[in-house]
Design a protein around this motif. Sequence first.
Motif, PDB file in Angstrom:
ATOM      1  N   TYR A  90      35.570 -66.817  57.438  1.00  0.00           N
ATOM      2  CA  TYR A  90      34.549 -66.142  58.225  1.00  0.00           C
ATOM      3  C   TYR A  90      33.142 -66.393  57.700  1.00  0.00           C
ATOM      4  CZ  TYR A  90      38.560 -63.930  60.358  1.00  0.00           C
ATOM      5  OH  TYR A  90      39.751 -63.715  61.007  1.00  0.00           O
ATOM      6  N   SER A  91      33.007 -67.291  56.741  1.00  0.00           N
ATOM      7  CA  SER A  91      31.679 -67.736  56.328  1.00  0.00           C
ATOM      8  C   SER A  91      30.999 -68.417  57.521  1.00  0.00           C
ATOM      9  CB  SER A  91      31.808 -68.730  55.174  1.00  0.00           C
ATOM     10  OG  SER A  91      30.672 -69.563  55.081  1.00  0.00           O
ATOM     11  N   MET A  92      29.732 -68.089  57.769  1.00  0.00           N
ATOM     12  CA  MET A  92      29.048 -68.672  58.921  1.00  0.00           C
ATOM     13  C   MET A  92      28.996 -70.191  58.823  1.00  0.00           C
ATOM     14  SD  MET A  92      27.701 -68.031  61.808  1.00  0.00           S
ATOM     15  CE  MET A  92      27.414 -66.257  61.725  1.00  0.00           C
ATOM     16  N   TYR A  93      28.767 -70.736  57.635  1.00  0.00           N
ATOM     17  CA  TYR A  93      28.741 -72.182  57.466  1.00  0.00           C
ATOM     18  C   TYR A  93      30.082 -72.788  57.857  1.00  0.00           C
ATOM     19  CZ  TYR A  93      28.193 -76.777  55.329  1.00  0.00           C
ATOM     20  OH  TYR A  93      28.126 -78.134  55.141  1.00  0.00           O
ATOM     21  N   ILE A  94      31.148 -72.205  57.381  1.00  0.00           N
ATOM     22  CA  ILE A  94      32.497 -72.705  57.675  1.00  0.00           C
ATOM     23  C   ILE A  94      32.789 -72.624  59.165  1.00  0.00           C
ATOM     24  CG2 ILE A  94      34.952 -72.198  57.381  1.00  0.00           C
ATOM     25  CD1 ILE A  94      33.753 -73.654  55.002  1.00  0.00           C
ATOM     26  N   MET A  95      32.444 -71.505  59.781  1.00  0.00           N
ATOM     27  CA  MET A  95      32.738 -71.315  61.202  1.00  0.00           C
ATOM     28  C   MET A  95      32.005 -72.314  62.082  1.00  0.00           C
ATOM     29  SD  MET A  95      32.634 -67.158  61.048  1.00  0.00           S
ATOM     30  CE  MET A  95      32.753 -66.854  62.800  1.00  0.00           C
ATOM     31  N   VAL A  96      30.765 -72.612  61.726  1.00  0.00           N
ATOM     32  CA  VAL A  96      29.959 -73.514  62.548  1.00  0.00           C
ATOM     33  C   VAL A  96      30.286 -74.979  62.273  1.00  0.00           C
ATOM     34  CG1 VAL A  96      27.601 -74.325  62.985  1.00  0.00           C
ATOM     35  CG2 VAL A  96      28.064 -71.880  62.808  1.00  0.00           C
ATOM     36  N   ASN A  97      30.440 -75.339  61.005  1.00  0.00           N
ATOM     37  CA  ASN A  97      30.524 -76.747  60.645  1.00  0.00           C
ATOM     38  C   ASN A  97      31.928 -77.286  60.390  1.00  0.00           C
ATOM     39  OD1 ASN A  97      27.522 -77.426  60.317  1.00  0.00           O
ATOM     40  ND2 ASN A  97      27.735 -75.637  58.981  1.00  0.00           N
ATOM     41  N   ASP A  98      32.840 -76.441  59.915  1.00  0.00           N
ATOM     42  CA  ASP A  98      34.108 -76.965  59.415  1.00  0.00           C
ATOM     43  C   ASP A  98      35.340 -76.564  60.214  1.00  0.00           C
ATOM     44  OD1 ASP A  98      32.701 -78.239  57.436  1.00  0.00           O
ATOM     45  OD2 ASP A  98      32.932 -76.602  56.001  1.00  0.00           O
ATOM     46  N   ILE A  99      35.370 -75.360  60.741  1.00  0.00           N
ATOM     47  CA  ILE A  99      36.512 -74.970  61.573  1.00  0.00           C
ATOM     48  C   ILE A  99      36.677 -75.907  62.768  1.00  0.00           C
ATOM     49  CG2 ILE A  99      37.303 -73.199  63.196  1.00  0.00           C
ATOM     50  CD1 ILE A  99      36.538 -71.122  61.093  1.00  0.00           C
ATOM     51  N   PRO A 100      35.579 -76.330  63.434  1.00  0.00           N
ATOM     52  CA  PRO A 100      35.756 -77.279  64.539  1.00  0.00           C
ATOM     53  C   PRO A 100      36.421 -78.582  64.118  1.00  0.00           C
ATOM     54  CG  PRO A 100      33.607 -76.250  64.687  1.00  0.00           C
ATOM     55  CD  PRO A 100      34.184 -75.833  63.368  1.00  0.00           C
ATOM     56  N   LYS A 101      36.241 -79.005  62.869  1.00  0.00           N
ATOM     57  CA  LYS A 101      36.882 -80.236  62.399  1.00  0.00           C
ATOM     58  C   LYS A 101      38.401 -80.090  62.367  1.00  0.00           C
ATOM     59  CE  LYS A 101      32.951 -81.553  59.484  1.00  0.00           C
ATOM     60  NZ  LYS A 101      32.514 -81.874  58.100  1.00  0.00           N
ATOM     61  N   VAL A 102      38.869 -78.947  61.871  1.00  0.00           N
ATOM     62  CA  VAL A 102      40.312 -78.705  61.822  1.00  0.00           C
ATOM     63  C   VAL A 102      40.869 -78.584  63.236  1.00  0.00           C
ATOM     64  CG1 VAL A 102      42.131 -77.193  60.959  1.00  0.00           C
ATOM     65  CG2 VAL A 102      40.098 -77.610  59.566  1.00  0.00           C
TER      66      VAL A 102
END
Length: 234
Positions: A200-212
Amino acid sequence: MTPTHKPRPLLALLAAACGLLGAGAAQAAETAFIIPPPAMDQTTTAAATEKAVIAGGCFWGVQAVFQHVKGVTSAVSGYAGGKADTANYDTVSGGRSGHAEAVEISYDPKQVSYGQLLQIYFSVAHDPTQLNRQGPDSGTQYRSTVFPESDSQRKVAEAYIAQLNKAGVYSKALATTVEPLQGFYPAESYHQDYLVRHPYSMYIMVNDIPKVENLAKTFPDRYRDKPVLVGDKG
């Protein structure tokens, strides 16, 4: 997540987290490049495990992608391209160490090939057309680089870059470099399994979750829901 909660499949958890961002995250999840497989690949070896070292921006997201790839037995965030005495986050973040934030992937070559890993790398793990940056991160430590473990890997990587440039699947030429592997140095423990520990880190949600999510959609036959974690080996 507290111990009393029933674990949810990770992709469902990631989708729920991404949903908190609304349409912006949905748009980001559509940025995968649809690319052909490599025309040249390594032949299957007798080795039970091979390694591949790649860099493509912040290592959190790159690690997360390959932790979900079938045949990968380990994906470790770290540093490559510089010397051992500068392989720490504070120094690398200054952008003058020679290091890139990188990921060392251990994999079973009978289940997934080096070329197939590179296809995922160029397609969903990062944008290979960006020079010394990925998303909000800029500097040579975020460069797109392949660090071959062998001459065979070098030939595959160079041939694939040339193939993709010739095919014109991107709007511009790839910025990806192929550099000799001087050594790989694991990053600090707090950088390992970062997406899983901070979904739920904003950085993770915006940049990395879409990659997975893109991995699951673009390479469904290569995707596994349960990631292989560094923490599981500790």
